[in-house]
Write a protein that holds these residues in place. Structure first.
Motif, PDB file in Angstrom:
ATOM      1  N   ASP A 123       0.695  -1.127  -0.127  1.00  0.00           N
ATOM      2  CA  ASP A 123       0.141  -0.054   0.000  1.00  0.00           C
ATOM      3  C   ASP A 123       0.916   1.192  -0.064  1.00  0.00           C
ATOM      4  O   ASP A 123       0.439   2.320   0.361  1.00  0.00           O
ATOM      5  CB  ASP A 123      -1.021  -0.162   1.261  1.00  0.00           C
ATOM      6  N   GLY A 124       2.150   1.402  -0.481  1.00  0.00           N
ATOM      7  CA  GLY A 124       2.716   2.396  -0.544  1.00  0.00           C
ATOM      8  C   GLY A 124       2.207   3.140  -1.844  1.00  0.00           C
ATOM      9  O   GLY A 124       1.519   2.762  -2.581  1.00  0.00           O
ATOM     10  N   SER A 125       2.619   4.458  -1.644  1.00  0.00           N
ATOM     11  CA  SER A 125       2.061   5.429  -2.658  1.00  0.00           C
ATOM     12  C   SER A 125       2.697   5.414  -4.226  1.00  0.00           C
ATOM     13  O   SER A 125       2.125   6.147  -4.911  1.00  0.00           O
ATOM     14  CB  SER A 125       2.081   6.767  -2.141  1.00  0.00           C
ATOM     15  N   ALA A 126       3.660   4.575  -4.473  1.00  0.00           N
ATOM     16  CA  ALA A 126       4.100   4.419  -5.723  1.00  0.00           C
ATOM     17  C   ALA A 126       4.660   2.968  -6.028  1.00  0.00           C
ATOM     18  O   ALA A 126       5.127   2.266  -5.123  1.00  0.00           O
ATOM     19  CB  ALA A 126       5.310   5.561  -5.830  1.00  0.00           C
ATOM     20  N   GLY A 127       3.962   2.295  -6.963  1.00  0.00           N
ATOM     21  CA  GLY A 127       4.328   1.042  -7.393  1.00  0.00           C
ATOM     22  C   GLY A 127       3.400   0.579  -8.711  1.00  0.00           C
ATOM     23  O   GLY A 127       2.415   1.048  -8.752  1.00  0.00           O
ATOM     24  N   THR A 128       4.162  -0.394  -9.392  1.00  0.00           N
ATOM     25  CA  THR A 128       3.445  -0.905 -10.590  1.00  0.00           C
ATOM     26  C   THR A 128       3.532  -2.426 -10.532  1.00  0.00           C
ATOM     27  O   THR A 128       4.510  -2.982 -10.300  1.00  0.00           O
ATOM     28  CB  THR A 128       4.054  -0.533 -11.836  1.00  0.00           C
ATOM     29  N   LEU A 129       2.427  -3.167 -10.702  1.00  0.00           N
ATOM     30  CA  LEU A 129       2.337  -4.497 -10.352  1.00  0.00           C
ATOM     31  C   LEU A 129       2.226  -5.182 -11.698  1.00  0.00           C
ATOM     32  O   LEU A 129       1.463  -4.669 -12.760  1.00  0.00           O
ATOM     33  CB  LEU A 129       1.035  -4.757  -9.484  1.00  0.00           C
ATOM     34  N   LEU A 130       2.750  -6.289 -11.974  1.00  0.00           N
ATOM     35  CA  LEU A 130       2.759  -7.088 -13.553  1.00  0.00           C
ATOM     36  C   LEU A 130       2.267  -8.541 -12.918  1.00  0.00           C
ATOM     37  O   LEU A 130       3.137  -8.999 -12.031  1.00  0.00           O
ATOM     38  CB  LEU A 130       4.056  -6.870 -14.222  1.00  0.00           C
ATOM     39  N   VAL A 131       1.458  -8.934 -13.620  1.00  0.00           N
ATOM     40  CA  VAL A 131       1.001 -10.324 -13.037  1.00  0.00           C
ATOM     41  C   VAL A 131       0.927 -11.270 -14.778  1.00  0.00           C
ATOM     42  O   VAL A 131       0.278 -10.927 -15.357  1.00  0.00           O
ATOM     43  CB  VAL A 131      -0.237 -10.470 -12.420  1.00  0.00           C
ATOM     44  N   MET A 132       1.842 -12.239 -14.587  1.00  0.00           N
ATOM     45  CA  MET A 132       1.473 -13.215 -15.704  1.00  0.00           C
ATOM     46  C   MET A 132       1.232 -14.559 -15.373  1.00  0.00           C
ATOM     47  O   MET A 132       0.892 -14.782 -13.889  1.00  0.00           O
ATOM     48  CB  MET A 132       2.874 -13.319 -16.177  1.00  0.00           C
ATOM     49  N   GLN A 133       1.010 -15.633 -16.043  1.00  0.00           N
ATOM     50  CA  GLN A 133       0.434 -16.615 -15.584  1.00  0.00           C
ATOM     51  C   GLN A 133       1.209 -17.579 -14.463  1.00  0.00           C
ATOM     52  O   GLN A 133       0.901 -18.081 -13.520  1.00  0.00           O
ATOM     53  CB  GLN A 133       0.111 -17.629 -16.779  1.00  0.00           C
ATOM     54  N   GLU A 134       2.797 -17.441 -14.649  1.00  0.00           N
ATOM     55  CA  GLU A 134       3.480 -18.117 -13.891  1.00  0.00           C
ATOM     56  C   GLU A 134       4.536 -17.243 -12.885  1.00  0.00           C
ATOM     57  O   GLU A 134       5.171 -17.817 -12.016  1.00  0.00           O
ATOM     58  CB  GLU A 134       4.580 -19.055 -14.836  1.00  0.00           C
ATOM     59  N   LYS A 135       4.197 -15.936 -12.984  1.00  0.00           N
ATOM     60  CA  LYS A 135       5.488 -15.092 -12.143  1.00  0.00           C
ATOM     61  C   LYS A 135       4.315 -13.692 -11.927  1.00  0.00           C
ATOM     62  O   LYS A 135       3.599 -13.409 -12.684  1.00  0.00           O
ATOM     63  CB  LYS A 135       6.888 -14.845 -12.757  1.00  0.00           C
ATOM     64  N   ALA A 136       4.788 -13.066 -10.940  1.00  0.00           N
ATOM     65  CA  ALA A 136       4.457 -11.753 -10.845  1.00  0.00           C
ATOM     66  C   ALA A 136       5.419 -10.880 -10.339  1.00  0.00           C
ATOM     67  O   ALA A 136       6.213 -11.243  -9.548  1.00  0.00           O
ATOM     68  CB  ALA A 136       3.011 -11.831  -9.713  1.00  0.00           C
ATOM     69  N   ALA A 137       5.474  -9.372 -10.629  1.00  0.00           N
ATOM     70  CA  ALA A 137       6.531  -8.477  -9.922  1.00  0.00           C
ATOM     71  C   ALA A 137       5.840  -7.213  -9.883  1.00  0.00           C
ATOM     72  O   ALA A 137       4.661  -6.886 -10.379  1.00  0.00           O
ATOM     73  CB  ALA A 137       7.609  -8.423 -11.018  1.00  0.00           C
TER      74      ALA A 137
END
Length: 415
Positions: free
Chosen positions: A50-64
């Motif tokens: 819940d920090g004020s800056a960040g970008t999430l990427l979700v794929m089928q086998e991994k997430a970052a």
């Protein structure tokens, strides 16, 4: 309440149904606001960070998740056991989001995101970096697919900023914009930046925390203006006044479905730095574009005499509140319990006693001793340090007044 792993698993199932190979979730709302209301906190909901800056990427086998140095420790803690890898931005051998996607996505795969929240700037970087065969699905709200108890979107009442505060009528401002468009050979202007819309129309709201703005879009033509806003948030007397000036209200949620038809075949002034990827896509398909800075931006930067007088008055009020606070602080520390949070609350109390005050202009920063060295530190119940008669207190705060906005930083020796 579901866990982060359960939410990501559900999202992956929805992605498979949609034919989406990777999902991108940014921090922004539809208008790139600095502060994001609960409805728009999709990245926080899906990742648990819940920090004020960040970008999430979700794929089928991994997430970052990518975030900056202010949040490395917090992100490490909140992402633990979620299956989401932390990408520490700016650190050696940590790829940027676009470099990561250029390697991970292959021809024929689909990157999905909500084009209303992703900026034109970011989208163009992704489009340039990804392989030519990668396609983009931007009419997609990832959190909306899985967030069962999503908070409602905020639409607080809109109010008029009187001429004795604005200094220039909206008719005068609109007339100047139209002359600028004519000079540029353009037919209309599309605005989605909330501060520009509020300034142009001399209207204010409280839909974004710490900012006197309201959720809206605006299409300015030579003969009329279309204002996309929640009609229930606009009082009847303001509606009547706007209609007299040929400013027509439309439902906020209709903007994207109507945009292409409203500007089709016209030459549109468009600021890519202040517009979402979805707006850019619809404008590119339906009109001729003149990409340039919004004319409102430079106009509002030049203050008229009324604004200058009011800005001075706002700072005088703020100074009076600060002086009262400093006097209280000097007598209180060492004699009664005072903490970072209670000190900033006390300053807020002094500000609120002034007339025409209606809130803080950003989240207060009150850092005692080593906390004063932390960038954008914000005290919590867990970190709230007691003030003592030693060292320094860093105080960075501000107020919103009808006359203007303040931002004042002071480093106060307590010993």
């Amino acid at each position: 309440m579901s866990s982060v792993r359960e939410r990501i698993s559900l999202l992956r199932a929805r992605m498979k149904e949609r034919g989406v190979d990777a999902t991108l979730v940014v921090t922004d709302d539809f208008h790139s606001s600095e502060y994001v209301s609960p409805y728009f906190q999709c990245r926080s909901y899906l990742s648990g960070f819940d920090g004020s800056a960040g970008t999430l990427l979700v794929m089928q086998e991994k997430a970052a998740l990518w975030t900056d140095g202010r949040y490395f420790l917090q992100a490490e803690e909140q992402l633990r056991d979620t299956g989401i890898d932390l990408m520490k931005m700016g650190q050696p051998e940590v790829p940027t989001l676009e470099d990561y996607l250029s390697k991970e996505l292959t021809d024929g795969q689909v990157l999905g995101f909500d084009g209303r929240t992703v900026s034109t700037h970011l989208f163009r970087k992704l489009r340039k970096k990804c392989k030519p065969g990668v396609t983009f699905s931007m009419e997609y709200d990832p959190a909306g697919e899985v967030w069962e108890d999503r908070p409602k979107r905020i639409h607080e009442p809109v109010f008029e900023l009187e001429l004795n505060y604005a200094g220039r009528s909206r008719a005068e401002k609109i007339g100047k914009i139209r002359r600028i468009l004519q000079k540029d050979g353009a037919d209309c202007l599309v605005l989605s930046s909330l501060d520009d819309i509020a300034w142009l129309l001399n209207l204010r709201g409280q839909d974004v925390q710490y900012n006197p703005v309201f959720l809206s879009y605006l299409i300015l033509k030579q003969e009329e203006i279309l204002l996309y806003v929640d009609p229930e948030a606009v009082p009847e007397e303001i509606k009547t006044s706007l209609e007299r000036e040929n400013i027509l209200l439309r439902e906020y949620d209709l903007f994207f479905s109507e945009l292409s038809d409203e500007i089709r075949g016209q030459t549109v002034v468009f600021d890519p730095d202040k517009s979402s990827a979805m707006i850019a896509q619809k404008l590119e398909a339906a009109s001729s574009l003149k990409e340039k800075r919004n004319p409102t931006e430079l106009m509002k930067a030049v203050k008229n005499e009324t604004e200058l007088k009011n800005l001075r008055l706002a700072h005088q009020k703020d100074a009076a509140a600060m002086i009262r606070f400093l006097h209280w602080l000097e007598g209180a520390v060492g004699k009664e319990p005072v903490t970072e949070i209670s000190a900033s609350d006390k300053l807020e109390e002094f500000r609120s006693q002034g007339n025409h005050y209606y809130g803080q202009s950003f989240a207060p920063i009150a850092g005692f001793k080593e906390h004063g060295a932390i960038i954008h530190y914000e005290a919590t119940e867990e970190t709230d340090k007691a003030l003592e008669k030693e060292s320094f207190l860093l105080l960075d705060t501000g107020g919103q007044y009808l006359e203007g906005t303040t931002d004042i930083t002071r480093t106060i020796p307590l010993g």
